[in-house]
Design an enzyme around this catalytic site. Structure first.
Site, PDB file in Angstrom:
ATOM      1  N   GLU A  40     -28.372  21.988 -11.331  1.00 31.62           N
ATOM      2  CA  GLU A  40     -27.950  23.681 -11.211  1.00 31.62           C
ATOM      3  C   GLU A  40     -29.236  24.196 -11.815  1.00 31.62           C
ATOM      4  O   GLU A  40     -29.183  25.437 -11.408  1.00 31.62           O
ATOM      5  CB  GLU A  40     -26.766  23.150 -12.642  1.00 31.62           C
ATOM      6  CG  GLU A  40     -25.625  23.077 -12.621  1.00 31.62           C
ATOM      7  CD  GLU A  40     -25.066  23.455 -11.480  1.00 31.62           C
ATOM      8  OE1 GLU A  40     -25.473  24.394 -11.072  1.00 31.62           O
ATOM      9  OE2 GLU A  40     -24.287  22.972 -10.960  1.00 31.62           O
ATOM     10  N   TYR A  85     -39.138  30.868  -7.037  1.00 25.36           N
ATOM     11  CA  TYR A  85     -39.337  30.852  -8.862  1.00 25.36           C
ATOM     12  C   TYR A  85     -39.707  29.712  -9.846  1.00 25.36           C
ATOM     13  O   TYR A  85     -38.380  29.317 -10.151  1.00 25.36           O
ATOM     14  CB  TYR A  85     -37.107  31.126  -8.999  1.00 25.36           C
ATOM     15  CG  TYR A  85     -36.861  32.431  -8.273  1.00 25.36           C
ATOM     16  CD1 TYR A  85     -36.841  33.116  -8.301  1.00 25.36           C
ATOM     17  CD2 TYR A  85     -35.777  32.404  -7.452  1.00 25.36           C
ATOM     18  CE1 TYR A  85     -36.436  34.838  -7.967  1.00 25.36           C
ATOM     19  CE2 TYR A  85     -35.328  33.001  -6.448  1.00 25.36           C
ATOM     20  CZ  TYR A  85     -35.530  34.354  -7.240  1.00 25.36           C
ATOM     21  OH  TYR A  85     -34.665  35.822  -6.362  1.00 25.36           O
ATOM     22  N   TYR A 121     -24.134  31.961 -16.361  1.00 27.31           N
ATOM     23  CA  TYR A 121     -23.817  30.735 -15.121  1.00 27.31           C
ATOM     24  C   TYR A 121     -23.801  28.974 -15.333  1.00 27.31           C
ATOM     25  O   TYR A 121     -22.767  28.044 -15.490  1.00 27.31           O
ATOM     26  CB  TYR A 121     -24.676  30.799 -13.893  1.00 27.31           C
ATOM     27  CG  TYR A 121     -24.445  29.471 -12.491  1.00 27.31           C
ATOM     28  CD1 TYR A 121     -23.023  29.680 -11.719  1.00 27.31           C
ATOM     29  CD2 TYR A 121     -25.302  28.813 -12.447  1.00 27.31           C
ATOM     30  CE1 TYR A 121     -22.770  28.566 -11.426  1.00 27.31           C
ATOM     31  CE2 TYR A 121     -25.247  27.891 -11.720  1.00 27.31           C
ATOM     32  CZ  TYR A 121     -23.085  27.605 -11.162  1.00 27.31           C
ATOM     33  OH  TYR A 121     -23.289  26.189 -10.381  1.00 27.31           O
ATOM     34  N   ASP A 139     -20.611  32.453  -9.885  1.00 24.68           N
ATOM     35  CA  ASP A 139     -21.596  32.665  -9.214  1.00 24.68           C
ATOM     36  C   ASP A 139     -21.245  34.007  -7.889  1.00 24.68           C
ATOM     37  O   ASP A 139     -20.343  34.223  -7.542  1.00 24.68           O
ATOM     38  CB  ASP A 139     -21.900  30.915  -8.918  1.00 24.68           C
ATOM     39  CG  ASP A 139     -21.402  30.546  -7.615  1.00 24.68           C
ATOM     40  OD1 ASP A 139     -19.951  31.162  -7.600  1.00 24.68           O
ATOM     41  OD2 ASP A 139     -22.436  29.790  -6.976  1.00 24.68           O
ATOM     42  N   CYS A 201     -11.074  30.737   7.666  1.00 23.54           N
ATOM     43  CA  CYS A 201     -10.389  30.882   7.544  1.00 23.54           C
ATOM     44  C   CYS A 201      -8.800  29.331   7.626  1.00 23.54           C
ATOM     45  O   CYS A 201      -7.994  29.607   7.266  1.00 23.54           O
ATOM     46  CB  CYS A 201      -9.327  32.825   7.649  1.00 23.54           C
ATOM     47  SG  CYS A 201     -10.813  33.181   6.850  1.00 23.54           S
TER      48      CYS A 201
END
Length: 335
Positions: A40, A85, A121, A139, A201
């Site tokens: 995560e 990050y 989250y 999210d 879809c």
DNA sequence: AACGCGGGGGG
DNA sequence: CCCCCAGCGTT
């Protein structure tokens, strides 16, 4: 069919699809609390495909909380190199140290959200997937799915505002007795079927519940405003002498790329009039900034300060660089 | 509430 | 070229 009037059958259709369509990701085929936490953190703002090789390497080197807690910070950062990050890596390291020392161990979503790097989250994801708590994750995938299912035409200022707006809907739809699987099924649907561009879809298991698909407005949902990108130019110095490359080490307390090395700024090592030659111009982007970097070979004697280090060429692979700088240095050394 | 933080994928 | 991605911490 209106989604909120048919949540029971919606959950069932989603679960049936997920049972057979899910990708065999390593934290699903071999689940554990630790693997859930690592996956995560790595997946924050990062596509699964991108972080998968990092996850495998990480698990080889840091197989559990204890191994991670005992590892040197440099080793931890090195295993995150290129993923971006980097505060996630520092927070995960800190989290492991706290987790090992903590008694009793964190159990609830609230417990987990006290730990570094764990926000709304991630606390919902960990507590639902690994601890069975009925918390709904929201999210980017979930926002997109819910905006389309409800054909919500509101315009949101940013992602955070959209997350807040759809949290009640996510909670209403959540399968509370099966929250972890339900959450993962929602995100899997967003990642593999309810795509941003050209959603699939025709193979969607919950098409019958989708108001946007009935109006053909899928690709216009959700409506989220974006910040303009800012353009920046930077000049870098290339100083290679006696098999050593001059590099700048970013301070540990820097908010950005802390502890990493990079090519020095040109103005720190050379005066405006000193002899130099443009070797390469490269582009990278950091969040909403687009940065163009010009790399100059400095021919005069460089100014040296405490933030600069000579690194032997054969040692460059052992230090931590940003992905782009590692790549550019490799290209220039190969010339 | 707004901003800073990386890098890569894909149109 | 552009936007987006299993967000969080700080201000």
């Amino acid at each position: 069919m209106d989604l909120l009037s048919h949540t029971i059958t919606f959950r069932h259709a989603l679960a049936q699809w997920y049972a057979t369509a899910q990708r065999p990701l390593p934290w699903r085929t071999q689940p554990s609390l630790y693997r859930t936490v690592v996956s995560e953190l790595m997946a924050q703002q990062t596509q699964i495909k991108t972080m998968l090789p990092y996850f495998e390497r990480w698990m080889q080197r840091f197989p559990d909380f204890a191994a991670l807690a005992e590892a040197p910070a440099e080793d931890v950062l090195k295993h995150w190199e290129g993923l971006g990050y980097y505060s996630r890596a520092r927070n995960l390291h800190k989290l492991a140290k706290e987790y090992v020392a903590l008694e009793p161990k964190p159990r609830s979503r609230e417990d987990w959200q006290q730990l570094p790097g764990i926000g709304p989250y991630t606390s919902a994801a960990i507590s639902s997937i690994a601890l069975g708590e009925p918390a709904a994750v929201v999210d980017g995938n979930v926002v997109r799915i819910l905006a389309r299912l409800t054909d919500d035409a509101r315009v949101f200022k940013n992602n955070g505002e959209a997350v807040k707006a759809f949290t009640p809907t996510a909670e209403a739809v959540l399968d509370q007795g099966n929250a972890g699987e339900h959450n993962q099924a929602m995100m899997e649907l967003g990642a593999t079927v309810c795509l941003k561009h050209k959603p699939l879809c025709t193979v969607c298991p919950v098409l019958a519940y989708c108001a946007a698909s009935r109006k053909g407005s899928q690709e216009a949902r959700p409506k989220i405003e974006r910040k303009a990108t800012v353009k920046v130019e930077v000049e870098r110095a290339w100083v290679l002498q006696a098999g050593k490359l001059l590099l700048h080490r970013i301070a540990e307390d820097s908010g950005q790329l802390a502890g990493q090395y990079e090519l020095p700024r040109l103005e720190t090592v050379a005066s405006p009039r000193s002899a130099k030659q443009l070797l390469a111009s490269k582009s990278r982007s950091i969040t909403h900034r687009r940065i163009k970097e010009h790399i100059y070979q400095v021919k005069a004697k460089p100014r040296i300060d405490a933030s600069l280090e000579w690194v032997r060429v054969e040692d460059i692979e052992r230090i931590t660089l940003s992905g782009p700088h590692r790549r550019w240095i490799g290209e220039l050394l190969a010339r």
